[in-house]
Design an enzyme around this catalytic site. Sequence first.
Site, PDB file in Angstrom:
ATOM      1  CG  ASP A  46      -1.654   1.256   1.448  1.00  0.00           C
ATOM      2  OD1 ASP A  46      -2.406   1.630   0.534  1.00  0.00           O
ATOM      3  OD2 ASP A  46      -1.487   1.892   2.507  1.00  0.00           O
ATOM      4  CE1 TYR A  92      -0.924   9.187  -1.276  1.00  0.00           C
ATOM      5  CE2 TYR A  92      -2.579   7.650  -2.079  1.00  0.00           C
ATOM      6  CZ  TYR A  92      -1.743   8.731  -2.289  1.00  0.00           C
ATOM      7  OH  TYR A  92      -1.724   9.358  -3.514  1.00  0.00           O
TER       8      TYR A  92
END
Length: 221
Positions: free
Chosen positions: A11, A13
């Site tokens: 991922d 953020y």
Amino acid sequence: MKPVIKAFIFDAYGTLFDVHSVMEELEQYFPEKGQAISQTWRKKQVEYFFMRQIMDRYKPFDHVTRDSLIYAVKENGQNISAEALEKMLNAYRKLAHYDEVSDVLKRLQDKELIIFSNGSDNMLRPLIDYSGLGPLFTDVISADEIKQYKPSPAAYLHALQKAGVKREEVLFMSSNGWDISGAKSFGFNTAWINRNGLPVEELQLEPDAEYRDLSGILKWV
């Protein structure tokens, strides 16, 4: 015995990039309100893409990010000019990456390294270019490509198909508990990068591993 991992899927953020590194710039426009606005901005960002997914009213992540910033400013009793709005959104394309990220990625260069994010391409590409991390990744995948946000199973399936490996050959990493739950439910091996020391989500989908930063994933090599 740990599975053989062929694809490390990250991922973006909160996992690779610190979403609150915009706080200093927020303070320039909103003195003594930067931290509060940053916290609400991220909270509403997640809420809005969840709500849009459920309501079947999809908008790309740049739209969601704009709306959530406007809300965060209003919640804190402030107004934002068009100029300030654009500068803050541009700052989101220049987020700082966490200290250990570059070293960990360099030590995994014999593996397939993929970013898989809800972020839209017009946010992710400038961010990765600015960070200098781009050459370390095999691919960058956006959920916007199929207009299905994580933690929708369709989003994880899209990433799996683009990675070209089996589910059990993936290690998926996120700092977001909801994202780890979604990936675990889909069938990925999961490593929760629990940067904030939070409890595991009560969804009966325990991560396969939990680390305070990305350095821990080197145990999977």
